[in-house]
Design a protein around this motif. Structure first.
Motif: not given
Length: 374
Positions: A122-127, A250-253, A263-265
């Motif tokens: 789940g930490l992949g959302r921070k990439f 985690g949203d990618i812009l 990535v939205v932090t």
């Protein structure tokens, strides 16, 4: 109790072996941290080196300037204390004495392994790096692998110790000549054993728990950049024309005219008008205003990363309740570094066994990871 002590030794050893075999992610990330006993809430500092530039040598009476070397550290909090309890019958205890892990104990270890794996994946959302097309299973062509490699190269990730973790659908799509054809790869093991091995500079693994990331959906009303934002800014002003919406961590812009993905932090509500949004990395180029902003769609979060992108720490729990009617033992697996504790207690005229684990994990270097959207 002496006989039960022997059973506990065997159950603990069997549990560690099962945990080692079941946990995929802890073997792939950085877990090189000490294993002194700890309590929930303890923290570990993970050092992050600063960049160093080579300089010409000029002999002289004094040493040369060593430059602005200022290593930093990231704090990993041991905040996940997970337990998997079970009861054993007399028959189960006899099996444990013979070196066979009973089914209930095996299920308990599996539950702990699943929790550790799910947390790390789940930490992949921070990439912030991302390749592939959301909603489309990757690896129909080899380009998905080479694109992930290109992104990590551009993000200056070291070329060694790189991994790719993919879900069952992506693994099934690897029926590619570049992966399976012995005449091209020189390795028959992928066909014989059903393994992937090392390809394109990555060690490959399949994990059934690879998650999907549910991206925020922008309702009607354009999302654009508001005004000038300097290059390097990690807070950018975005404008929503109509219909308030939200962005989640985690949203990618992507921003029109800028090839970098962001990535939205921190989750934020986008009001109609202007809203400050925290992103990573800092803007690759300055904005002048009105650039269209796109939110990437929901996707399976296959991962490509260097082992140092994620730090994972597990510590043996203190056996503070030992001797109070309970039998408690802890052990650390010397191969995987995973730490497990087994507690035996008597309650309601039954013997209760419980494996538990204390661990923490976080992304400490976002630039060393990339999502491969599926």
């Amino acid at each position: 109790m002496n006989d039960l002590s022997k059973v506990v030794d065997k159950l603990l050893a069997q549990g560690l072996l099962a945990l080692r075999g079941t946990c995929v992610m802890p073997r792939l990330v950085n877990s090189d941290y000490s294993n002194f006993a700890a309590q929930q809430g303890a923290s570990i500092d993970v050092p992050i080196p600063s960049a160093i530039k080579a300089q010409a040598v000029t002999p002289g009476a004094t040493s040369q300037d060593t430059g602005d070397i200022s290593p930093v550290s990231a704090t990993i909090k041991l905040d996940r204390w997970m337990e998997a309890p079970f009861y054993l019958t007399d028959k189960d205890l006899m099996e444990a004495n013979r070196g066979v892990i009973p089914m209930q104990a095996s299920e308990a270890v599996k539950a702990i392994a699943n929790d550790v794996n799910a947390t790390l994946l789940g930490l992949g959302r921070k990439f912030y790096g991302m390749v592939g097309t959301p909603g489309t299973t990757p690896f129909s062509t080899v380009v998905d692998a080479t694109n992930a490699r290109k992104v990590l190269n551009r993000q200056l990730a070291p070329v060694n110790d790189r991994r790719i973790v993919l879900d069952p659908d992506a693994e099934a799509a690897l029926g590619l000549s570049g992966f399976a054809d012995v005449s091209k790869s020189g390795d028959a093991r992928p066909i014989i054993d059903g393994t992937i091995g090392r390809k394109y500079g990555f060690d490959w693994a399949m994990d059934q728990q690879v998650p999907s990331f549910e991206a925020s959906v922008m309702t009607e009303g354009a999302l654009t950049v508001n005004g000038a934002n300097e290059a390097g800014a990690q807070v950018v002003s975005l404008a929503k024309a109509t219909n308030a919406a939200g962005l989640k961590e985690g949203d990618i812009l992507t921003i029109a005219g800028d090839a970098q993905t962001y990535v939205v932090t921190e989750a934020v509500s986008l009001a109609v008008g202007n809203t400050a949004v925290k992103i990573y990395p800092g803007l690759a180029r300055a904005t002048t205003g009105s650039e269209a902003v796109t939110v990437s769609g929901s996707h399976v979060m296959n991962l490509a990363f260097h082992r140092d992108a994620i730090a994972f720490a597990t510590r043996p729990l203190m056996d503070s309740a030992n001797g109070l009617g309970n039998l408690i033992q802890s052990a650390v697996d010397p191969v995987s570094g995973l730490s497990l504790r087994l507690e035996v207690s008597r309650e309601h005229k039954r013997t209760r066994f419980s494996y538990d684990i204390l661990y923490g994990a976080d992304v400490v270097r976002r630039e060393l990871g990339c999502r491969i959207a599926g």
